[in-house]
Design an enzyme around this catalytic site. Sequence first.
Site, PDB file in Angstrom:
ATOM      1  N   SER A  31      -0.146 104.244 156.831  1.00  0.00           N
ATOM      2  CA  SER A  31       0.994 105.071 157.200  1.00  0.00           C
ATOM      3  C   SER A  31       2.225 104.598 156.419  1.00  0.00           C
ATOM      4  CB  SER A  31       1.221 105.040 158.713  1.00  0.00           C
ATOM      5  OG  SER A  31       2.092 106.068 159.118  1.00  0.00           O
ATOM      6  N   ASP A  87      -6.272 113.759 159.717  1.00  0.00           N
ATOM      7  CA  ASP A  87      -5.020 113.069 160.006  1.00  0.00           C
ATOM      8  C   ASP A  87      -3.997 114.078 160.540  1.00  0.00           C
ATOM      9  OD1 ASP A  87      -2.510 111.697 159.872  1.00  0.00           O
ATOM     10  OD2 ASP A  87      -3.328 110.370 158.341  1.00  0.00           O
ATOM     11  N   HIS A 105      -5.259 109.599 162.238  1.00  0.00           N
ATOM     12  CA  HIS A 105      -4.242 108.882 161.477  1.00  0.00           C
ATOM     13  C   HIS A 105      -4.576 107.389 161.387  1.00  0.00           C
ATOM     14  CE1 HIS A 105      -0.547 108.113 159.485  1.00  0.00           C
ATOM     15  NE2 HIS A 105      -0.016 107.428 160.474  1.00  0.00           N
TER      16      HIS A 105
END
Length: 472
Positions: free
Chosen positions: A177, A391, A427
């Site tokens: 991320s 995601d 994610h």
Amino acid sequence: MRSKYLLAVPLALAAVPAAAAGCDGLAAYHPDKTEIHATTIAAGTALPFAQGAKLPFALCRVEGAAHPTSDSDIRFEVLIPEGAGWNGRFLQVGNGGFAGQIPYGTMLLGLAKGYAVAGTDDGHQTTVNPDASWALGHPEKVVDFGSRAVKTTTDAAKAILAAYGAVPKKAYFFGCSDGGREALMTAQRNPADFDGIIAGAPAWWWTRLQGSAGTLLRDSTLPGRALPTGKLIALQEAALKACGGGKTYIADQRSCRFDPATIACKGADTDSCLTPGELKTVKLIYGGTRDPDGGKLLPGLKPGAEALDHSWKDWGISTTPGRVDPSHDYPRNHFAFLVKKDPNFKLANLTDADIVQGDRELGPILDAASPDLSAFKARGGKLIQYHGWNDPAIAPGYSLDYYKQVQAKMGPSTDFYRLFMVPGMLHCAGGDAPTRVDWFATLEQWAEEGKAPDAVVARDKNGATQTVTAER
């Protein structure tokens, strides 16, 4: 337009003592503009930073704070396994969201494998990850968050390891991320720092991501545009029926041609169908938004995991008219505190001009957008990037886009850079699919044994597997 924030040079550290110090001896080591405090944690002792987890080896814990500018307060830690507990390698880990805390959870993953690990809070302190109020009136802290905190921590950690007497045979970076953005930023700007880098679901085009997410949030809170949870269940079921082939996830997103209009309401509004306003929102989520700064169509999300925990409803898509879960309200914080500098700013008032302003002022600081990885390649570095096809926070197309840009700039790059797109992954991890991959072992085998990963095996908790092939 040039940014008003200047990128500062890395923090200079004091000379490393000639003799190895060990943990106790670090008390005599005084880095420039940096305070450190070293303590030993005995083997089997509950770790104070990891909810009581224990390790079978002793640990040297070094807590530090660096001040490369008068407004910088970069907190970091270096954790060194003692004796045979150390595997001889150094691992630095990245953050998530707007950071604000030292990422102990990710550090513990490395510690459990015997790495000496380092992590930072990115130069500010907050207990609420989406909070960006720290940036208001503090341009140097924005630079720290952008890249300086990571570089400062890298330099400090390596100097501390040398002072301790631990010279790693390899240095690696892992982040997902925002940590994936930091990973790519490091490969681009500081290519000599690490032998291998893992960049998971990287938020490399930070400013565009915030603009696109802000647009989606703004529009999904309009009257008739929110997506109640029940509708997400119906949407996921329809997507899997169209493209799942009997699986709990879509194994081949590229061949999926799911049309959400197949469940448009033809009579009464129920949880099993989409009204015209809801269908408009879904099409925007799948289709992506258009970047007002250049007109490029930005990637949208993929079907098949809409209703899962930690998916759409948990990443800012409104399920209640007029309301967004504040725990994932990153774009409002971005625009309120970094772009508009107005704590009262509301996404309902977000304009294209605001998005363009953010791109141009903050892009040079926050975006890891350079496709030129030639210096990282030349030093022998290896880069593994991965992204989940489902995601819900960073559309998978962003990773594919960056990968294509690198190929366009450098030509075929599989000799040092591999991208893996994991079907069903949410994610960074999770999903109703086999998504667990030992990325550390994969990178070690490539960087240390020359075994380039053409494919990896992903597993789930029940032992089911899927093979994920590197992009070509």
